[in-house]
Design an enzyme around this catalytic site. Structure first.
Site, short mmCIF file in Angstrom:
data_model
loop_
_atom_site.label_atom_id
_atom_site.label_comp_id
_atom_site.label_asym_id
_atom_site.label_seq_id
_atom_site.Cartn_x
_atom_site.Cartn_y
_atom_site.Cartn_z
N GLY A 84 0.80 -1.23 0.00
CA GLY A 84 0.00 0.00 0.00
C GLY A 84 0.83 1.27 0.00
O GLY A 84 0.30 2.36 -0.22
N HIS B 3 -13.60 24.25 3.37
CA HIS B 3 -14.80 23.88 4.11
C HIS B 3 -14.51 23.88 5.62
O HIS B 3 -14.42 22.84 6.26
CB HIS B 3 -15.27 22.50 3.66
N ASP C 180 -27.63 27.82 2.92
CA ASP C 180 -27.55 27.99 4.38
C ASP C 180 -26.72 29.23 4.69
O ASP C 180 -26.18 29.88 3.79
CB ASP C 180 -26.95 26.73 5.05
N LYS D 100 -30.24 26.87 7.64
CA LYS D 100 -30.25 25.39 7.67
C LYS D 100 -29.90 24.86 9.06
O LYS D 100 -29.02 25.37 9.72
CB LYS D 100 -29.21 24.87 6.67
N ARG E 230 -28.87 21.12 10.76
CA ARG E 230 -28.58 19.72 10.47
C ARG E 230 -29.18 18.85 11.57
O ARG E 230 -28.88 19.02 12.75
CB ARG E 230 -27.07 19.49 10.33
N SER F 152 -22.40 16.97 -1.26
CA SER F 152 -21.94 15.65 -0.82
C SER F 152 -23.08 14.65 -1.00
O SER F 152 -23.16 13.98 -2.04
CB SER F 152 -21.48 15.74 0.63
N GLY G 180 -26.12 15.67 -1.29
CA GLY G 180 -27.12 16.41 -2.08
C GLY G 180 -28.31 16.85 -1.24
O GLY G 180 -29.18 17.58 -1.72
N GLY G 181 -28.34 16.42 0.02
CA GLY G 181 -29.48 16.72 0.90
C GLY G 181 -29.74 18.22 1.04
O GLY G 181 -30.89 18.67 0.99
C1 R5P Z 1 -22.12 22.43 4.89
O1 R5P Z 1 -21.98 23.16 5.80
C2 R5P Z 1 -21.62 22.66 3.51
O2 R5P Z 1 -21.44 24.00 3.21
C3 R5P Z 1 -22.53 21.99 2.52
O3 R5P Z 1 -23.80 22.62 2.60
C4 R5P Z 1 -22.66 20.54 2.82
O4 R5P Z 1 -21.41 19.94 2.96
C5 R5P Z 1 -23.46 19.83 1.76
O5 R5P Z 1 -23.62 18.51 2.16
P1 R5P Z 1 -24.79 17.62 1.62
O6 R5P Z 1 -24.74 17.66 0.12
O7 R5P Z 1 -24.50 16.27 2.18
O8 R5P Z 1 -26.07 18.18 2.17
#
Ligand code: R5P
Length: 293
Positions: free
Chosen positions: A35, A127, A170, A193, A195, A223, A225-226
């Site tokens: 690896g 991020h 958000d 937003k 979570r 990520s 898409g939620g």
């Molecule tokens: C979160 O704080 C980021 O700015 C994005 O909104 C987040 O990473 C998006 O993630 P997902 O597509 O899983 O909702």
């Protein structure tokens, strides 16, 4: 200046070198049966300013290890100045110690980049929400570049937007909505937003005036898409017309792209910090400009 392309960012690095009109150096990379990886820079960097470009998306550990080996190699081979360009900067989520005993991975990675030999570092739309500016992390010059204006201009040029609004899904995306909105001379806003879990978010609208208007929803990452799906749903409820979705880093786990499209996005566009089928916008000019400065 010389541009070295790590295996995760070869195409992007070639574009940056073209933008800078400078020489591109590729690398040889091999993997041992256990690896471990082997890397070799194919060219002479002695006495040259050298930029090493390597995104650290999946698999992040391997891509980081390759970056550390490359930075150390070009430093050891006598490069005059070493710039680390990490377009997608993994390990940025854990930017604080939330529970005792936790490793603060963002700070650990920053220390490793410095000790591997970087004289300066650039990242794109980092991020890390609790760290206001990238320079705070490093004891060397560091800049957090943004792709938001480039994404905004791309969508504005490609599509005939009707009375557009740029929207952050958000509060943290306010910065990108503002930059993209200003770049195309459009109004901008953001949503609120909360979570609820790793795969569940609740989005509450602010004072939105989107009825009959096209909306560009912009964020740093898609990520699961939620976040985008919820934003689309809320905006649709408020009478938005066509919705264009843009992000800097298309992480796109599982069926994220399909889900965002099915939720009602007319187009989903991203940059090439991570290579994907929606990476229509290159961050090469943004990186080249930063290196020029
Ligand atoms: C979160 O704080 C980021 O700015 C994005 O909104 C987040 O990473 C998006 O993630 P997902 O597509 O899983 O909702």
């Amino acid at each position: 200046m010389l541009v070295v392309g790590g295996s995760a960012s070869k195409t992007l690095a070639e574009k940056v070198s073209k933008n800078l009109n400078s020489e591109f150096l590729s690398i040889e990379k091999e993997r041992f049966p256990d690896g471990e990886i082997y890397v070799r820079v194919l060219g002479d960097v002695e006495g040259q300013e050298t930029a090493v470009i390597q995104s650290t998306y999946y698999p992040p550990n391997q891509n980081y290890m390759e970056l550390f080996l490359l930075l150390d190699a070009v430093r050891d081979l006598g490069a005059e100045k070493v710039s680390a360009i990490i377009p997608y900067f993994a390990y940025a989520r854990q930017d604080e110690r939330f529970k005792s005993g936790e490793a603060v991975s963002l700070r650990t990675v920053a220390k490793l980049i410095m000790s591997a030999g970087a004289d300066e570092v650039f990242m794109v739309d980092l991020h890390a929400h609790r760290i206001e500016s990238a320079p705070e992390l490093f004891e060397i010059p560091a800049r957090n570049l943004t792709a938001a204006p480039t994404l905004g201009r791309y969508i504005d040029n490609e599509y005939e937007l009707e009375d557009p609004v740029v929207m952050g899904p958000d509060g943290e995306a306010k910065q990108w909505a503002e930059r993209a909105g200003e770049a195309i001379g459009a109004e901008w806003d953001f949503m609120v937003k909360k979570r609820l879990g790793p795969k569940e978010v609740e989005i509450t609208p602010r004072e939105l005036e989107v009825e009959g208007r096209d909306v560009l929803i912009i964020d740093d990452i898609i990520s699961t898409g939620g976040t985008m799906m919820k934003a689309i749903e809320i905006l649709e409820d408020h009478g938005a017309r066509d919705m264009y979705v843009a992000c800097t880093h298309p992480v796109l786990s599982d069926n994220a792209l399909e889900n965002v499209r099915n939720a009602g996005a007319k187009e989903v566009i991203a940059t090439d910090t991570i290579e994907s089928e929606i990476s229509k916008v290159s961050v090469a000019p943004v990186i080249a400009e930063a290196l020029r400065q």
